[in-house]
Design a protein around this motif. Sequence first.
Motif, PDB file in Angstrom:
ATOM      1  N   ALA A   1       0.830  -1.210   0.000  1.00  0.00           N
ATOM      2  CA  ALA A   1       0.000   0.000   0.000  1.00  0.00           C
ATOM      3  C   ALA A   1       0.857   1.250   0.000  1.00  0.00           C
ATOM      4  O   ALA A   1       0.553   2.240  -0.688  1.00  0.00           O
ATOM      5  CB  ALA A   1      -0.926  -0.012   1.217  1.00  0.00           C
ATOM      6  N   ASN A   2       1.962   1.221   0.742  1.00  0.00           N
ATOM      7  CA  ASN A   2       2.866   2.381   0.788  1.00  0.00           C
ATOM      8  C   ASN A   2       3.523   2.637  -0.564  1.00  0.00           C
ATOM      9  O   ASN A   2       3.647   3.779  -1.005  1.00  0.00           O
ATOM     10  CB  ASN A   2       3.950   2.164   1.850  1.00  0.00           C
ATOM     11  CG  ASN A   2       3.409   2.236   3.265  1.00  0.00           C
ATOM     12  OD1 ASN A   2       2.317   2.745   3.486  1.00  0.00           O
ATOM     13  ND2 ASN A   2       4.160   1.725   4.215  1.00  0.00           N
ATOM     14  N   ILE A   3       3.954   1.557  -1.217  1.00  0.00           N
ATOM     15  CA  ILE A   3       4.614   1.710  -2.521  1.00  0.00           C
ATOM     16  C   ILE A   3       3.643   2.290  -3.544  1.00  0.00           C
ATOM     17  O   ILE A   3       3.989   3.184  -4.321  1.00  0.00           O
ATOM     18  CB  ILE A   3       5.159   0.351  -3.016  1.00  0.00           C
ATOM     19  CG1 ILE A   3       6.291  -0.132  -2.108  1.00  0.00           C
ATOM     20  CG2 ILE A   3       5.666   0.466  -4.456  1.00  0.00           C
ATOM     21  CD1 ILE A   3       6.773  -1.526  -2.435  1.00  0.00           C
ATOM     22  N   GLN A   4       2.416   1.776  -3.535  1.00  0.00           N
ATOM     23  CA  GLN A   4       1.443   2.187  -4.536  1.00  0.00           C
ATOM     24  C   GLN A   4       0.929   3.605  -4.291  1.00  0.00           C
ATOM     25  O   GLN A   4       0.779   4.387  -5.235  1.00  0.00           O
ATOM     26  CB  GLN A   4       0.264   1.205  -4.548  1.00  0.00           C
ATOM     27  CG  GLN A   4      -0.715   1.415  -5.683  1.00  0.00           C
ATOM     28  CD  GLN A   4      -0.116   1.098  -7.041  1.00  0.00           C
ATOM     29  OE1 GLN A   4       0.991   0.571  -7.146  1.00  0.00           O
ATOM     30  NE2 GLN A   4      -0.822   1.438  -8.107  1.00  0.00           N
ATOM     31  N   SER A   5       0.662   3.937  -3.035  1.00  0.00           N
ATOM     32  CA  SER A   5       0.057   5.240  -2.733  1.00  0.00           C
ATOM     33  C   SER A   5       1.078   6.316  -2.403  1.00  0.00           C
ATOM     34  O   SER A   5       0.763   7.506  -2.462  1.00  0.00           O
ATOM     35  CB  SER A   5      -0.908   5.098  -1.547  1.00  0.00           C
ATOM     36  OG  SER A   5      -0.180   4.768  -0.371  1.00  0.00           O
ATOM     37  N   GLN A   6       2.312   5.879  -2.042  1.00  0.00           N
ATOM     38  CA  GLN A   6       3.348   6.795  -1.570  1.00  0.00           C
ATOM     39  C   GLN A   6       2.916   7.558  -0.317  1.00  0.00           C
ATOM     40  O   GLN A   6       3.464   8.610   0.009  1.00  0.00           O
ATOM     41  CB  GLN A   6       3.751   7.778  -2.680  1.00  0.00           C
ATOM     42  CG  GLN A   6       4.515   7.134  -3.841  1.00  0.00           C
ATOM     43  CD  GLN A   6       5.840   6.530  -3.404  1.00  0.00           C
ATOM     44  OE1 GLN A   6       6.747   7.239  -2.984  1.00  0.00           O
ATOM     45  NE2 GLN A   6       5.957   5.206  -3.504  1.00  0.00           N
ATOM     46  N   ILE A   7       1.915   7.035   0.394  1.00  0.00           N
ATOM     47  CA  ILE A   7       1.542   7.558   1.707  1.00  0.00           C
ATOM     48  C   ILE A   7       2.273   6.695   2.738  1.00  0.00           C
ATOM     49  O   ILE A   7       1.907   5.536   2.957  1.00  0.00           O
ATOM     50  CB  ILE A   7       0.016   7.503   1.927  1.00  0.00           C
ATOM     51  CG1 ILE A   7      -0.693   8.348   0.876  1.00  0.00           C
ATOM     52  CG2 ILE A   7      -0.342   7.963   3.329  1.00  0.00           C
ATOM     53  CD1 ILE A   7      -2.202   8.236   0.917  1.00  0.00           C
ATOM     54  N   LEU A   8       3.301   7.231   3.334  1.00  0.00           N
ATOM     55  CA  LEU A   8       4.241   6.433   4.106  1.00  0.00           C
ATOM     56  C   LEU A   8       3.971   6.446   5.605  1.00  0.00           C
ATOM     57  O   LEU A   8       4.761   5.913   6.377  1.00  0.00           O
ATOM     58  CB  LEU A   8       5.672   6.922   3.840  1.00  0.00           C
ATOM     59  CG  LEU A   8       6.071   6.958   2.359  1.00  0.00           C
ATOM     60  CD1 LEU A   8       7.465   7.529   2.199  1.00  0.00           C
ATOM     61  CD2 LEU A   8       5.989   5.571   1.745  1.00  0.00           C
ATOM     62  N   ALA A   9       2.881   7.061   6.041  1.00  0.00           N
ATOM     63  CA  ALA A   9       2.594   7.171   7.472  1.00  0.00           C
ATOM     64  C   ALA A   9       1.976   5.895   8.010  1.00  0.00           C
ATOM     65  O   ALA A   9       1.269   5.172   7.303  1.00  0.00           O
ATOM     66  CB  ALA A   9       1.665   8.354   7.721  1.00  0.00           C
ATOM     67  N   ILE A  10       2.257   5.628   9.283  1.00  0.00           N
ATOM     68  CA  ILE A  10       1.584   4.551  10.014  1.00  0.00           C
ATOM     69  C   ILE A  10       1.263   5.081  11.401  1.00  0.00           C
ATOM     70  O   ILE A  10       2.070   5.779  12.022  1.00  0.00           O
ATOM     71  CB  ILE A  10       2.456   3.273  10.101  1.00  0.00           C
ATOM     72  CG1 ILE A  10       1.661   2.147  10.774  1.00  0.00           C
ATOM     73  CG2 ILE A  10       3.776   3.531  10.819  1.00  0.00           C
ATOM     74  CD1 ILE A  10       2.333   0.785  10.699  1.00  0.00           C
ATOM     75  N   SER A  11       0.083   4.783  11.878  1.00  0.00           N
ATOM     76  CA  SER A  11      -0.336   5.292  13.176  1.00  0.00           C
ATOM     77  C   SER A  11       0.448   4.625  14.300  1.00  0.00           C
ATOM     78  O   SER A  11       1.051   3.560  14.117  1.00  0.00           O
ATOM     79  CB  SER A  11      -1.838   5.049  13.378  1.00  0.00           C
ATOM     80  OG  SER A  11      -2.098   3.657  13.485  1.00  0.00           O
ATOM     81  N   PHE A  12       0.420   5.261  15.442  1.00  0.00           N
ATOM     82  CA  PHE A  12       1.079   4.716  16.631  1.00  0.00           C
ATOM     83  C   PHE A  12       0.535   3.326  16.952  1.00  0.00           C
ATOM     84  O   PHE A  12       1.286   2.373  17.161  1.00  0.00           O
ATOM     85  CB  PHE A  12       0.845   5.673  17.811  1.00  0.00           C
ATOM     86  CG  PHE A  12       1.140   5.084  19.152  1.00  0.00           C
ATOM     87  CD1 PHE A  12       2.445   4.958  19.604  1.00  0.00           C
ATOM     88  CD2 PHE A  12       0.113   4.654  19.984  1.00  0.00           C
ATOM     89  CE1 PHE A  12       2.718   4.415  20.852  1.00  0.00           C
ATOM     90  CE2 PHE A  12       0.375   4.112  21.223  1.00  0.00           C
ATOM     91  CZ  PHE A  12       1.683   3.994  21.664  1.00  0.00           C
ATOM     92  N   THR A  13      -0.799   3.193  16.952  1.00  0.00           N
ATOM     93  CA  THR A  13      -1.432   1.904  17.246  1.00  0.00           C
ATOM     94  C   THR A  13      -1.079   0.865  16.188  1.00  0.00           C
ATOM     95  O   THR A  13      -0.778  -0.295  16.505  1.00  0.00           O
ATOM     96  CB  THR A  13      -2.959   2.053  17.321  1.00  0.00           C
ATOM     97  OG1 THR A  13      -3.289   3.051  18.292  1.00  0.00           O
ATOM     98  CG2 THR A  13      -3.619   0.739  17.706  1.00  0.00           C
ATOM     99  N   GLY A  14      -1.105   1.284  14.914  1.00  0.00           N
ATOM    100  CA  GLY A  14      -0.753   0.363  13.836  1.00  0.00           C
ATOM    101  C   GLY A  14       0.680  -0.106  13.939  1.00  0.00           C
ATOM    102  O   GLY A  14       0.987  -1.281  13.679  1.00  0.00           O
ATOM    103  N   CYS A  15       1.579   0.788  14.326  1.00  0.00           N
ATOM    104  CA  CYS A  15       2.996   0.441  14.466  1.00  0.00           C
ATOM    105  C   CYS A  15       3.196  -0.575  15.586  1.00  0.00           C
ATOM    106  O   CYS A  15       3.909  -1.566  15.412  1.00  0.00           O
ATOM    107  CB  CYS A  15       3.812   1.706  14.730  1.00  0.00           C
ATOM    108  SG  CYS A  15       5.605   1.456  14.653  1.00  0.00           S
TER     109      CYS A  15
END
Length: 313
Positions: A82-96
């Motif tokens: 998803a990061n490669i395709q969207s180039q949205i590189l953020a991840i939430s604290f909970t997700g991390c």
Amino acid sequence: MQQGNQTISEFFFMGLTVGSEQQQLIFMLFLCTYLVTVVGNLLIILAIINDAHLHSPMYFFLANLSFTDICFTTTTSPKMLANIQSQILAISFTGCLTQMYFFILLVEMNNFLLADMAYDWYIAICHPLHYAALLSPKHCALLAVTPWVISNLVSILHLSLLGLVTFCDQREIPHFFCDLEPILRLACSDTQINDLTILVVGGVFIFIPFTFILVSYAIIGCTVFEFPSAKGKCKTSSTYSSHLSTVFLCYGSIVGAYFLPSSAYLAEKEKVAAIMYTIVTPMMNPFIYSLRNKDMKGALKRLLSRKNFFWRW
């Protein structure tokens, strides 16, 4: 995890930032690898469940390894894609934290399952008369459940200690998933306890299974060498070399990523090592442990030849 007096809400991955020319190529490569891993391991599990001839300790552990591999690669690959395709590189604290918890859990599980499989093969080759007693259903269940309990405790321990760490303005993770080591490098407080825990706990729960595997395979190798039949020796040696190759690939990548001295740390090499044990190894396991096995190949053929197989599943 705290940033001074403020709670950190998200991190940013910097590990797989690629140019537009390579973006689609890398995306398709990793997508195909992920699909092959999931489908291959799922077929192994279904074949073992559906074929009564494979209801034995060896295939019980193999099914557990395949399930762990599916979960392991799913922990990191979908988010990375998803990061490669969207180039949205953020991840939430909970997700991390969630990704880190399952990643540590499944790394430990893989180590224990490889040791279980080495033990199974050791008993089958070196003590065949005691196989039924030493690997009874009760003992197999214990060998499968105990690693889950230990791995959960190890994962919770690391995450609990991470709660004591303070972070500054740096939120860019030089990696493509939330791994413990890269996260700790962003800290502006003392991480000595965390580093010591990684070294001690990692040493116990990674190198002890690895040592057990090496000793088991060494004894198996000596036993196989004494086989009177050249055909049996050749067949067992082929399986022996295949199993050892995946063990060295898995453990070599882990040691390169986590246990090299900090002065020898190179971000790019760590990412390559991480790709090897999070993406490549789970994909290879079905081929190494199954497709070179006559019984497994027969079970897969019978499974796929059933009418309406794809509709049923």
